[in-house]
Design an enzyme around this catalytic site. Structure first.
Site, PDB file in Angstrom:
ATOM      1  N   SER A  72       0.726  -1.270   0.069  1.00  0.00           N
ATOM      2  CA  SER A  72      -0.052   0.026   0.039  1.00  0.00           C
ATOM      3  C   SER A  72       0.870   1.464  -0.173  1.00  0.00           C
ATOM      4  CB  SER A  72      -0.855   0.050   1.206  1.00  0.00           C
ATOM      5  OG  SER A  72      -2.159  -0.853   0.969  1.00  0.00           O
ATOM      6  N   LYS A 109       0.182   3.819  -2.401  1.00  0.00           N
ATOM      7  CA  LYS A 109      -0.830   4.959  -2.463  1.00  0.00           C
ATOM      8  C   LYS A 109      -0.251   5.989  -2.359  1.00  0.00           C
ATOM      9  CE  LYS A 109      -4.662   1.853  -0.572  1.00  0.00           C
ATOM     10  NZ  LYS A 109      -4.104   0.640  -0.299  1.00  0.00           N
ATOM     11  N   SER A 152      -5.910   3.647   4.427  1.00  0.00           N
ATOM     12  CA  SER A 152      -4.976   3.015   3.344  1.00  0.00           C
ATOM     13  C   SER A 152      -6.167   2.013   2.788  1.00  0.00           C
ATOM     14  CB  SER A 152      -4.258   1.929   3.818  1.00  0.00           C
ATOM     15  OG  SER A 152      -3.273   1.297   2.715  1.00  0.00           O
ATOM     16  N   LYS A 202       3.427   6.623   4.667  1.00  0.00           N
ATOM     17  CA  LYS A 202       2.365   5.470   4.277  1.00  0.00           C
ATOM     18  C   LYS A 202       3.101   4.258   4.729  1.00  0.00           C
ATOM     19  CE  LYS A 202      -1.493   4.069   2.792  1.00  0.00           C
ATOM     20  NZ  LYS A 202      -1.165   2.929   3.597  1.00  0.00           N
TER      21      LYS A 202
END
Length: 401
Positions: free
Chosen positions: A83, A86, A143, A246
């Protein structure tokens, strides 16, 4: 007889000295030889912190204003990033808002494709509407895979078109070890990045206030408070100065984290990919960030947008224009070596209208020991339109009379 006693005493003294030195640690033996018995050498010298080891498959510490790599381990190895993907999704969405193509209060409608997404999500229903701002919060904090697809479709018309834009942006940034197949990071063939490339993506995102706002938020809520959002980046709570980042996890990628922290004007971006157990991405990032802040210091000269002088403008509706720094003027130095930097401003003597806001009009230069170490463009702070002939004649008359 007296001579024998003296010799025995000398022998006894030598034996005692030998036993004393033999029982000392190596650092203290050197100290004894130099007159500092009982004081280790490392206590007398300002030794740099030891270079840490990390369990991450790949890692990097990047100082973004100078692009200095403070620490690296397999920084260009192509790896899945889960993730952390992202960050690029957020970057493209934020850029679209900054360019005026979309507004944060735009309504984003959930498609069947977005609804079908598994993994981390906010459980969007087909046809459900949320503002673009709410969707971006869901991506940055929760997320959410479903929100990622919904935003991708809203901005580019389809996820496929959005992924193409992600890859185009990667090429624009000069990233040669990154390829995107989706906008959320679930495992897919040929979906990869490198620690260095992801650090550059985060660096690019941090240029935008909206991106910084989203990635620094610890918590928020959706659906009128019925759904709570918590940021998965726990460094925001645990690490002093942490302000963006992130997380990511899949079986293939293991635990990953791209993060940023700032202390005393020094910003460091940290990326770890492929750490093995829960929480290890936070532990390894903390270890590396500690090393960076212990070893380096920022020498700051001017913030981005600082006015450093004015330039005369001829034939313009204004007779002067402010020269401003295009970016933050800062250099990074090893602690103990931060002195001796000097700066100067180089400006054009005169400009003729029209002058465009953002037009390069000079440079802010930092030197050390006579050598240039940093050069930042100075740009015009405003537009200066050209006057008409009538206005120029009127100005001359007003000046004379």
């Amino acid at each position: 007889m007296g001579v024998m006693v003296i010799l025995r005493k000398k022998a006894l003294i030598l034996l005692m000295v030998f036993v004393l030195i033999a029982g000392l640690p190596a650092g203290q033996i050197e100290g004894a030889a130099s007159g500092y018995v009982g004081v280790e050498k490392t206590e007398l010298e300002a030794a740099a912190p030891a270079v840490p080891e990390t369990t991450a498959v790949a890692a990097v510490l990047l100082e973004p204003t100078s692009n200095k790599i403070i620490y690296e381990k397999e920084l260009n190895e192509q790896l899945p990033m889960a993730s952390v993907t992202k960050l690029m999704t957020l970057l493209l969405a934020v850029e679209a808002v900054e360019q005026g193509k979309f507004k944060l209060d735009d309504k984003v409608v959930t498609s069947e494709n977005a609804w079908e997404m598994g993994g981390s999500q906010v459980y969007l229903e087909p046809g459900e509407e949320m503002s673009l701002w709410e969707m971006l919060m869901a991506i940055g904090l929760q997320s959410a895979n479903d929100s990622s697809v919904a935003v991708a479709e809203h901005i580019a018309g389809s996820e496929e078109a959005f992924v193409q834009a992600m890859n185009d942006k990667a090429k624009e940034l000069g990233l040669v070890n990154t390829n995107f197949v989706n906008c959320h990071g679930l495992t897919a063939d040929n979906h990869y990045t490198s620690a260095y490339d992801m650090a550059v993506i985060l660096k690019e995102g941090l240029k935008y206030p909206l991106f910084r706002k989203i990635t620094s938020m610890k918590e928020s809520e959706l659906r009128g408070g019925a759904f709570k959002l918590w940021n998965t980046n726990k460094l925001l709570w645990w690490y002093d100065g942490a302000d963006a980042g992130k997380t990511g996890w899949t079986e293939a990628a293991k635990y990953c984290l791209a993060s940023s922290a700032e202390r005393d004007g020094l910003r460091i971006i940290c990326v770890v990919l492929g750490t093995s157990e829960p929480g290890s991405h936070f532990r390894e990032s903390t270890k590396l960030l500690d090393y960076g802040f212990a070893r380096y210091k920022a020498v700051n000269f001017a913030e981005q947008g600082a006015s450093v002088g004015a330039i005369k403008v001829g034939k313009g509706q204004a007779d002067r224009v402010e020269a401003q720094t295009a970016e933050k003027v800062s250099v990074v130095a090893l602690k103990g070596e931060e002195k001796g930097f000097e700066s100067r401003v180089e400006l054009a003597d005169h400009l003729d209208a029209p002058v465009r806001k953002g037009q390069v009009v000079g440079a802010y230069v930092v030197t050390k020991g006579g050598q240039e170490v940093k050069r930042v463009n100075l740009v015009a702070g405003d537009d200066v339109l050209k006057t008409t002939v009538f206005e120029q004649v009127k100005r001359v008359i007003d000046h004379v009379f």
